[in-house]
Write an enzyme that holds these catalytic residues in place. Structure first.
Site, PDB file in Angstrom:
ATOM      1  N   ASP A  69      11.843  67.280  -5.023  1.00 60.78           N
ATOM      2  CA  ASP A  69      11.374  68.178  -3.971  1.00 60.78           C
ATOM      3  C   ASP A  69      12.285  69.386  -3.785  1.00 60.78           C
ATOM      4  O   ASP A  69      13.393  69.434  -4.322  1.00 60.78           O
ATOM      5  CB  ASP A  69      11.229  67.417  -2.642  1.00 60.78           C
ATOM      6  CG  ASP A  69      12.387  66.450  -2.383  1.00 60.78           C
ATOM      7  OD1 ASP A  69      13.461  66.629  -2.983  1.00 60.78           O
ATOM      8  OD2 ASP A  69      12.212  65.516  -1.585  1.00 60.78           O
ATOM      9  N   ASN A 140      12.076  57.703   8.408  1.00 61.05           N
ATOM     10  CA  ASN A 140      10.646  57.560   8.685  1.00 61.05           C
ATOM     11  C   ASN A 140       9.884  56.981   7.488  1.00 61.05           C
ATOM     12  O   ASN A 140       8.654  57.006   7.471  1.00 61.05           O
ATOM     13  CB  ASN A 140      10.041  58.912   9.080  1.00 61.05           C
ATOM     14  CG  ASN A 140      10.281  59.974   8.009  1.00 61.05           C
ATOM     15  OD1 ASN A 140      10.791  59.659   6.941  1.00 61.05           O
ATOM     16  ND2 ASN A 140       9.929  61.213   8.294  1.00 61.05           N
ATOM     17  N   HIS A 142       9.938  58.137   4.417  1.00 62.42           N
ATOM     18  CA  HIS A 142       9.494  59.079   3.377  1.00 62.42           C
ATOM     19  C   HIS A 142      10.245  58.843   2.078  1.00 62.42           C
ATOM     20  O   HIS A 142      11.374  58.367   2.066  1.00 62.42           O
ATOM     21  CB  HIS A 142       9.565  60.544   3.853  1.00 62.42           C
ATOM     22  CG  HIS A 142      10.937  61.162   3.870  1.00 62.42           C
ATOM     23  ND1 HIS A 142      11.241  62.254   4.661  1.00 62.42           N
ATOM     24  CD2 HIS A 142      12.085  60.884   3.193  1.00 62.42           C
ATOM     25  CE1 HIS A 142      12.496  62.598   4.455  1.00 62.42           C
ATOM     26  NE2 HIS A 142      13.032  61.781   3.580  1.00 62.42           N
ATOM     27  N   GLU A 147       5.817  62.540   3.451  1.00 65.40           N
ATOM     28  CA  GLU A 147       6.019  62.198   4.851  1.00 65.40           C
ATOM     29  C   GLU A 147       4.944  61.202   5.309  1.00 65.40           C
ATOM     30  O   GLU A 147       3.930  61.030   4.622  1.00 65.40           O
ATOM     31  CB  GLU A 147       5.939  63.479   5.696  1.00 65.40           C
ATOM     32  CG  GLU A 147       6.975  64.538   5.325  1.00 65.40           C
ATOM     33  CD  GLU A 147       8.398  64.176   5.763  1.00 65.40           C
ATOM     34  OE1 GLU A 147       8.746  62.982   5.809  1.00 65.40           O
ATOM     35  OE2 GLU A 147       9.180  65.107   6.046  1.00 65.40           O
TER      36      GLU A 147
END
Ligand code: F6R
Length: 244
Positions: A69, A140, A142, A147
């Site tokens: 990313d 979270n 991810h 996400e």
């Protein structure tokens, strides 16, 4: 409490697996494709790979890398860009040819975005797919910047960053409001196509996410849970997931 010995041992083991895989490919005149993550988690692994390059003659000449990313909008020289990170923590210290390094661009014009993302996928496939994928995990759940809400069949695309992701990055950017709002990330499908995956998670603040990823339902609310569909994932952690 974070156990540095455990982290170093994981880093050494994964680095040794990568070393062996590179050497095997070399003997067959083939290349190895590595999927790489940024963030604090893989730094000890990159340090160990650098050590193997410097002290054990490990060459990366037959290695291609694809990063997971990159933030949208940052210049590649920005100290928080993943381009900057990868050169600082790995590429500047090994002999990988520049042409073998792929990191999503931070500066794709909206009209070219779709083709750009399809092209990233195509490059990976043309090189035979990712042999070994390195992953960290967000609090979270991810993976890359997939996400919560990301589908298990998602491919490389632009995504809006989740508020927990932005909160975790806020201090590095000098405040929540300065964190980029979007990123380009490889998709869950892209990641799940890797032949072998190492997911590293260190520190108690990652425990809940890992526990849910391994033991919980498979759900797009916790994208790491899609890894349950993969038959060759090693979870490298420094805590006991069976305790509260
Ligand atoms: C970054 C990436 C992210 C990180 C995750 C954990 O390339 O893929 O999913 O792995 O946010 O970050 P750290 O390691 O900084 O806790």
């Amino acid at each position: 409490m974070i156990s540095q010995d455990t982290i170093d041992n994981h880093a050494k083991l994964i680095a040794f697996q990568i070393f062996t895989a590179i050497e095997q490919k070399k003997q067959n005149n083939e290349h190895l494709v590595l999927g790489l993550a940024t963030g604090s988690t893989p730094i000890p692994l990159y340090q160990e790979l650098i050590r193997l390059h410097q002290e054990a003659n490990l060459s990366f000449e037959n290695v291609y890398t694809f990063n997971l990313d990159e933030y949208c909008g940052l210049s590649e020289n920005h100290s928080e860009s993943y381009h900057y990170f990868m050169h600082k923590h790995l590429f500047d210290h090994i002999d990988i040819p520049t042409k073998n390094i792929f990191i999503p661009s931070s500066k794709v014009e909206p009209v070219f975005l779709k083709d750009y993302c399809v092209g990233y996928e195509k490059h990976i496939q043309e090189l035979g797919g990712i042999d070994i994928q390195i992953l960290g995990i967000g609090r979270n759940g991810h993976i890359g910047f997939n996400e919560p809400g990301s589908s298990g069949v998602s491919i490389t695309r632009k995504i809006e960053l989740h508020h927990i992701t932005k909160r975790d990055a806020a201090s590095a950017f000098g405040g929540f409001d300065f964190v980029p709002t979007h990123a380009i990330t490889m998709g869950m499908k892209t990641i799940l196509s890797a032949k072998q995956i190492y997911l590293m998670a260190f520190g108690e603040n990652k425990k809940q996410a890992i526990k849910q990823a391994i033991l919980g339902d498979i759900t797009d609310e916790l994208p790491a849970s899609f890894l349950q569909h993969h038959n060759n994932v090693s979870y490298c952690v420094d805590f006991n997931i069976n305790t509260k």
